[in-house]
Design an enzyme around this catalytic site. Structure first.
Site, short mmCIF file in Angstrom:
data_model
loop_
_atom_site.label_atom_id
_atom_site.label_comp_id
_atom_site.label_asym_id
_atom_site.label_seq_id
_atom_site.Cartn_x
_atom_site.Cartn_y
_atom_site.Cartn_z
N CYS A 2 29.99 46.66 48.14
CA CYS A 2 29.24 45.77 49.02
C CYS A 2 27.82 45.65 48.48
CB CYS A 2 29.15 46.23 50.46
SG CYS A 2 30.74 46.40 51.26
N ARG A 27 29.60 43.95 43.13
CA ARG A 27 29.82 45.07 44.06
C ARG A 27 30.97 44.81 45.03
NH1 ARG A 27 25.00 48.16 43.68
NH2 ARG A 27 25.73 49.42 45.40
N TRP A 74 33.07 44.52 49.85
CA TRP A 74 34.27 45.16 49.31
C TRP A 74 34.86 45.91 50.50
CZ3 TRP A 74 36.18 50.18 48.70
CH2 TRP A 74 37.28 50.30 47.84
N ASN A 98 26.42 48.59 53.65
CA ASN A 98 27.18 49.04 52.49
C ASN A 98 27.42 50.53 52.69
OD1 ASN A 98 28.15 49.76 49.97
ND2 ASN A 98 26.14 49.67 48.97
N GLY A 99 28.67 50.96 52.70
CA GLY A 99 28.96 52.38 52.90
C GLY A 99 30.08 52.55 53.91
N GLU A 478 43.20 55.17 29.22
CA GLU A 478 42.23 54.09 29.38
C GLU A 478 42.89 52.73 29.10
OE1 GLU A 478 39.54 53.31 30.55
OE2 GLU A 478 38.73 51.63 29.42
N LYS A 482 43.11 49.69 31.76
CA LYS A 482 42.62 48.33 31.49
C LYS A 482 43.69 47.31 31.81
CE LYS A 482 39.36 48.70 31.25
NZ LYS A 482 38.35 49.72 31.25
N GLU A 485 44.44 47.07 35.70
CA GLU A 485 43.40 46.55 36.60
C GLU A 485 43.19 45.05 36.46
OE1 GLU A 485 39.42 48.19 36.20
OE2 GLU A 485 39.73 48.46 34.07
N HIS A 501 59.10 65.45 29.13
CA HIS A 501 59.11 66.24 30.37
C HIS A 501 59.25 65.37 31.61
CE1 HIS A 501 58.28 69.81 28.07
NE2 HIS A 501 57.29 69.16 27.46
N LYS A 601 32.56 46.57 40.94
CA LYS A 601 31.95 47.18 39.75
C LYS A 601 31.19 48.45 40.08
CE LYS A 601 30.91 46.80 35.34
NZ LYS A 601 32.02 47.18 34.47
C1 F6R Z 1 37.53 50.49 34.95
C2 F6R Z 1 36.21 50.79 35.47
C3 F6R Z 1 36.10 51.88 36.47
C4 F6R Z 1 34.75 52.60 36.31
C5 F6R Z 1 34.57 53.62 37.44
C6 F6R Z 1 33.28 54.39 37.30
O1 F6R Z 1 37.48 49.47 34.01
O2 F6R Z 1 35.25 50.15 35.16
O3 F6R Z 1 37.16 52.79 36.38
O4 F6R Z 1 34.71 53.22 35.07
O5 F6R Z 1 34.58 52.96 38.67
O6 F6R Z 1 32.18 53.53 37.34
P1 F6R Z 1 30.78 53.98 36.79
O7 F6R Z 1 30.91 54.14 35.32
O8 F6R Z 1 29.85 52.87 37.17
O9 F6R Z 1 30.44 55.28 37.45
#
Ligand code: F6R
Length: 606
Positions: A2, A27, A74, A98-99, A478, A482, A485, A501, A601
């Site tokens: 948010c 956000r 969000w 926000n929170g 990772e 990617k 998501e 396993h 983000k």
């Molecule tokens: C995935 C992604 C998230 C962030 C995670 C931590 O592509 O971007 O998994 O890595 O939310 O965010 P930060 O790095 O801002 O603490």
């Protein structure tokens, strides 16, 4: 999560609120809304979904008013509907938040028993009803705010309008970030300095427990007991960070292709530090008995790769966990140890909580961050900037490889400080790191056609498995993150040796298995695991280097061949096809690449 904004202005504010919210859409983008005070009465416009919907709404029904607040959501409590969109109104009060108000159920029951009528499913609405109740009991807005803050538990950044105090905004912070912007005869509020950058670079950050009354000529800040407090003004450089897509279709694409340039910039900074033979500033790696790393998501995977490097090169034991679990494990942490937290945004609530947990136990804290004005950067003892520039695409790409570059440099610095690697080998490692931008540029130029072909195939699949060993194991996780998501295809990353396993039961002719296998010490073992997949009809996409391709005799659906590089830079090089595969698969799926569903983000709730 948010984003919140506020303007106490001299002219109508709704357009500028929208402008500031655009900078905060990273956000969250489940819904958005603005409220202003017009001739002593509160008015609002809200819309489900992204900010463009709210803009459309405002075109149809413009909103005047020189004082206003705005929100991009969000969703935590309650679906992403217009009804649950902020600002929330209760009699004479408008609130954006926000929170999470953790005790909202108890407060809601209490307020409802008292006659409050709730209109939404959100936790936030209790804030407005509490304020209304205290106003009815005769409290002035400031007293009511103090009384409300004493009742709510949890995390909040709040901006509040009181109908009968039409020339101020009341703000409060406990957890999620909130900044006051100082203008010329106007004042601003925002979740971060980027939102405020179009208006001002003079910023005061509220700290946890602060609340403030913001008028058009200044702000009065108070602590939780209502005592006035002074907070410093900073000159923010966030305006320089305002980003655009250039010639790219998406921020994510731009950020992938920017990597050689930004990594070169980051490496210049860190290689200078290593070359000057100074100790890594802030953490005396020669003396620390162990290192504790915590982070979330992609940053956590970077930390996992960092663990391999610190242990292998610097012979330093590393404890690592996702930040949301780290502090529940009660790890015995000697106070002479150091902690590293890794966060692109520098605002992730769980990572911040880990930082504070380690700080309380006396550990020195190093923060590997992109946002150097963030809460994590401000609370750490030492900041290791990753220098990636603004990352707007929700899926992290360049921040990941820059985090890796910084971790590699720190591990080399730690190895030198601890005398665990002979000098000539250290020099060779530094030379390999210096090569990274050039090799990345070459790989990005050469693999595009194959990636498009493979992505078309992946876009037809329901599930994808990623396998790797050593540092390629976190990279497999990772890569899977990617893909899931942004394309919404189910994907899992596994340690290649773990396949037998359990997950091997999933293998059939419909399941693509992406194997990340540079020709390193572990290559032969990974090839054995590939054999196990092939024997069960699995479709293998092998991502290897020229040496690996030359020796592997296995039939694959496709073998993507990268240049042979030193082990220390292989994770950064091999992450490029992971990123591009996810990006192009998402393009084939037609998803919203930069703003995938349900994500944000900056994750400022636990
Ligand atoms: C995935 C992604 C998230 C962030 C995670 C931590 O592509 O971007 O998994 O890595 O939310 O965010 P930060 O790095 O801002 O603490």
């Amino acid at each position: 999560m948010c984003g919140i904004v506020g303007i106490v202005g001299q002219q109508p504010v709704s357009d500028r609120l929208i402008g500031a919210l655009k900078g905060l859409e990273y956000r969250g983008y489940d819904s958005a809304g603005v409220a202003t005070i017009i001739e002593g009465a509160l008015h609002r416009r809200r819309a489900e979904g992204k900010l463009v919907n709210l803009e459309r709404r405002l075109k149809e029904e413009p909103l005047s008013g020189n004082v206003g607040i705005g929100h991009t959501r969000w969703a935590t409590h309650g679906a992403s509907t217009e009804r649950n969109a902020h600002p929330h109104f209760s009699d004479g009060v408008a609130v954006v938040h926000n929170g999470i108000i953790e005790n909202f159920t108890e407060l809601k029951d209490e307020l409802a028993a008292d006659g409050a009528e709730f209109q939404t499913d959100t936790d936030t609405e209790v804030v407005g009803h509490l304020l209304t109740r205290y106003r009815r009991e005769g409290m002035r807005p400031q007293e009511a705010t103090r009384a409300m803050l004493k009742r709510v538990k949890g995390a909040y950044a709040l901006a509040i309008l009181f109908e009968d105090e039409p020339s101020t905004i009341t703000a409060a912070r406990n957890g999620p970030p909130l900044a006051i912007g100082h203008g010329d005869g106007e004042m601003f509020l925002g979740s971060d300095a980027i939102a405020l950058a179009p208006f001002t670079n003079e910023i005061t950050y509220l700290i946890d427990g602060d609340w403030a009354v913001v008028g058009n000529s200044g702000a009065h800040i108070f602590d939780i007991d209502g005592h006035p407090v002074e907070r410093p003004r900073h000159i923010s450089t966030a305006a320089a960070d305002l980003a655009n897509k250039g010639n790219h279709r998406h921020f994510m694409e731009k950020e992938i292709y920017e990597q050689p340039e930004v990594i070169a910039h980051a490496l210049r900074h860190y290689i200078n530090i290593i070359d000057s033979r100074d100790m890594v500033p802030g953490i005396d790696f020669a003396k620390v008995p162990s290192l504790a790393i915590s982070a979330c998501g992609t940053a956590y995977f970077a930390g996992l790769i960092g663990k391999y490097w610190f242990e292998r090169y610097a012979r330093l034991t590393v404890e690592i966990d996702v930040a949301s679990e780290f502090r529940y494990r009660e790890i015995p942490l000697p106070p002479q140890s150091a902690a590293l937290v890794i966060s692109q945004s520098g605002e992730t609530a769980d990572t911040l909580a880990s930082l504070r947990y380690c700080k309380e136990r006396g550990l020195k804290i190093g923060a590997i961050v992109n946002a150097c004005e963030s809460t994590i950067a401000r609370e750490a003892d030492t900041v290791f900037p990753i220098l990636a520039g603004p990352e707007i695409g929700v899926a992290s790409t360049k921040a990941f490889t820059c985090q890796l570059a910084v971790l590699a440099a720190l591990a080399i610095g730690a190895a030198r400080a601890r005398g665990t690697v002979p000098e000539d080998e250290l020099q060779a490692l530094v030379r390999s790191l210096a090569e990274l931008p050039r090799v990345m540029g070459h790989v990005l130029e050469s693999i595009q056609p194959e990636i498009e072909f493979l992505s078309r195939e992946l876009s037809k699949c329901r599930d994808v498995l990623y396998l790797g060993r050593g540092t390629s194991f976190p990279l497999a996780m990772e890569g899977a993150l990617k893909l899931k998501e942004i394309s919404y295809i189910h994907a899992e990353g596994y340690a290649a040796g773990e396949l037998k396993h359990g997950p091997i039961a999933l293998i059939d002719e419909n399941m693509p298995v992406i194997v990340i296998a540079p020709h390193d010490r572990l290559f032969d073992k990974t090839v054995s695991n590939m054999q196990e997949v092939a024997a069960r009809g699995g479709r293998i996409i092998l991502i290897t280097d020229e040496k690996g391709a030359a020796v592997s005799k296995l039939e694959t659906m496709h073998t993507l061949v990268l240049p042979v590089v030193d082990e220390i830079i292989a994770p950064m090089i091999f992450s490029l096809p992971m990123q591009l595969l996810a990006y192009h698969t998402a393009l084939f799926m037609g998803t919203d690449v930069d703003q995938p569903r349900n994500l944000a983000k900056s994750v400022t709730v636990e």
